[in-house]
Design an enzyme around this catalytic site. Structure first.
Site, short mmCIF file in Angstrom:
data_model
loop_
_atom_site.label_atom_id
_atom_site.label_comp_id
_atom_site.label_asym_id
_atom_site.label_seq_id
_atom_site.Cartn_x
_atom_site.Cartn_y
_atom_site.Cartn_z
N ASP A 1 -20.70 29.91 2.68
CA ASP A 1 -19.75 29.02 3.32
C ASP A 1 -20.46 28.60 4.62
OD1 ASP A 1 -17.27 27.87 4.19
OD2 ASP A 1 -16.96 29.63 5.44
N LEU A 2 -20.03 27.54 5.26
CA LEU A 2 -20.71 27.10 6.49
C LEU A 2 -19.91 27.48 7.74
CD1 LEU A 2 -23.05 25.34 7.77
CD2 LEU A 2 -21.43 23.45 7.66
N ASP A 3 -18.76 26.81 7.88
CA ASP A 3 -17.97 27.02 9.09
C ASP A 3 -17.44 28.45 9.13
OD1 ASP A 3 -18.32 24.39 9.85
OD2 ASP A 3 -16.53 23.70 8.82
N THR B 1 -17.68 26.76 13.93
CA THR B 1 -17.17 25.42 14.27
C THR B 1 -15.66 25.41 14.49
OG1 THR B 1 -17.18 25.02 11.94
CG2 THR B 1 -18.94 23.96 13.20
N LYS C 1 -8.77 27.13 8.44
CA LYS C 1 -10.13 27.54 8.05
C LYS C 1 -10.34 27.40 6.54
CE LYS C 1 -11.46 30.66 11.73
NZ LYS C 1 -11.77 32.05 12.09
N SER D 1 -19.52 24.43 1.19
CA SER D 1 -18.64 24.22 2.34
C SER D 1 -17.64 23.11 2.03
CB SER D 1 -19.47 23.81 3.56
OG SER D 1 -18.63 23.36 4.59
N ALA D 2 -16.42 23.27 2.53
CA ALA D 2 -15.40 22.23 2.38
C ALA D 2 -15.68 21.07 3.33
CB ALA D 2 -14.03 22.81 2.67
N LYS E 1 -11.20 24.85 -2.20
CA LYS E 1 -10.87 26.27 -2.10
C LYS E 1 -9.34 26.38 -1.88
CE LYS E 1 -15.23 26.72 0.38
NZ LYS E 1 -15.92 27.01 1.65
N GLU F 1 -18.08 34.35 2.76
CA GLU F 1 -16.97 33.55 3.30
C GLU F 1 -16.30 34.21 4.49
OE1 GLU F 1 -14.95 31.04 3.33
OE2 GLU F 1 -15.64 29.77 1.69
N ASP F 2 -15.66 33.41 5.32
CA ASP F 2 -14.86 33.96 6.43
C ASP F 2 -13.37 33.68 6.24
OD1 ASP F 2 -15.16 31.15 6.89
OD2 ASP F 2 -14.37 31.49 8.90
P1 B16 Z 1 -14.73 18.34 7.64
P2 B16 Z 1 -16.02 25.65 5.43
C1 B16 Z 1 -14.24 23.86 6.36
O1 B16 Z 1 -15.54 24.33 6.23
C2 B16 Z 1 -13.59 24.32 7.67
O2 B16 Z 1 -13.41 25.72 7.66
C3 B16 Z 1 -12.26 23.65 7.81
O3 B16 Z 1 -11.64 24.03 9.02
C4 B16 Z 1 -12.44 22.11 7.77
O4 B16 Z 1 -11.21 21.44 7.83
C5 B16 Z 1 -13.16 21.74 6.47
O5 B16 Z 1 -14.38 22.45 6.39
C6 B16 Z 1 -13.42 20.26 6.35
O6 B16 Z 1 -14.35 19.87 7.32
O7 B16 Z 1 -13.58 17.72 8.31
O8 B16 Z 1 -15.96 18.47 8.52
O9 B16 Z 1 -15.06 17.67 6.32
O10 B16 Z 1 -15.41 26.82 6.14
O11 B16 Z 1 -15.59 25.48 3.99
O12 B16 Z 1 -17.52 25.56 5.61
MG MG Z 2 -15.41 29.00 6.59
#
Ligand code: B16
Ligand code: MG
Length: 221
Positions: A8-10, A16, A44, A115-116, A146, A170-171
């Protein structure tokens, strides 16, 4: 055998959440909705539009905006967020991540990103980590976000590794659920009770504890 690690990224590679927090807070406040750090936790791992829906619901105005207006609101937030991201530097990589990526590379373990975030490729570039990743899944290219397993399954497919030989890290609760649904071993970074409840196979308090040998040991049990 462990053949691939899908990140996962964030919240795993870079924190972030705080950056998302400022951008969402600005947006929410501009339409009269209170936005706390506590509420931010619930976003998240949730997609951009999914997060907006939750915020509107939280403010009791879910039905007030048309689809077009919602896209505009999400665009305002993202423009703000993308502007904040320009300050991101390799120093922002969470501790232990670069060392762990090196360990994986040295052991010929494939590396993927699930990552989302649609901003993931830009973030990897700011962090100078792009070259480690053999696949970075575009969240728009999978049917369900997810906690559905789609994004992790697509990463495994692109890496040509069966899910049973993949580790997901993942977090977020939704992310751990996605990894488990995909049939992978789940490493959760965060609070023990929360991660165990979500289904994590191994819980680490921090990214500094990421270590291939100990993960492999748990994986074999
Ligand atoms: P964006 P992850 C997710 O990333 C974040 O945890 C979530 O807070 C955010 O809304 C989502 O990405 C979308 O991000 O607006 O930059 O497309 O944790 O799946 O890496
Ligand atoms: Mg995350």
């Amino acid at each position: 055998m462990v053949k691939a690690v899908i990140f996962d990224l964030d919240g795993v590679i870079v924190d972030t959440a705080e950056w998302h927090y400022f951008a969402w807070k600005d947006l929410a406040n501009s339409i009269g909705i209170d936005f706390s750090r506590e509420f931010n936790e619930e976003l998240k791992g949730i997609s951009r539009m999914g997060s907006l829906e939750k915020i509107l619901e939280h403010g009791g105005v879910a039905g007030k905006y048309s689809d077009e207006e919602k896209i505009e609101l999400a665009t305002v937030k993202n423009t703000n967020y993308v502007q904040l991201l320009t300050q991101m530097k390799p120093d922002d990589i969470l501790p232990g991540i670069r060392e762990f990526l090196e360990q994986l590379k040295d052991n010929n373990i494939k590396i993927g990103l699930a990552s989302a975030s649609k901003n993931a490729p830009a973030i990897l570039d700011y962090l100078k980590l792009t070259d480690y990743f053999e696949t970075v899944i575009n969240p728009d290219e999978v049917a369900k976000g997810k906690p559905a397993p789609d994004i992790f399954l697509r990463a495994a497919e692109n890496l040509s590794v069966p899910p049973s030989e993949c580790i997901g890290i993942e977090d977020a609760t939704a992310g751990i659920q996605a990894i488990k649904e995909a049939g992978m071993f789940a490493v959760g970074v965060g609070t023990k009770e929360v991660m165990v409840e979500a289904g994590a196979d191994l819980v680490l308090e921090s990214t500094t504890e990421l270590d291939l040998k100990s993960i492999k040991r748990e994986f074999l049990q």
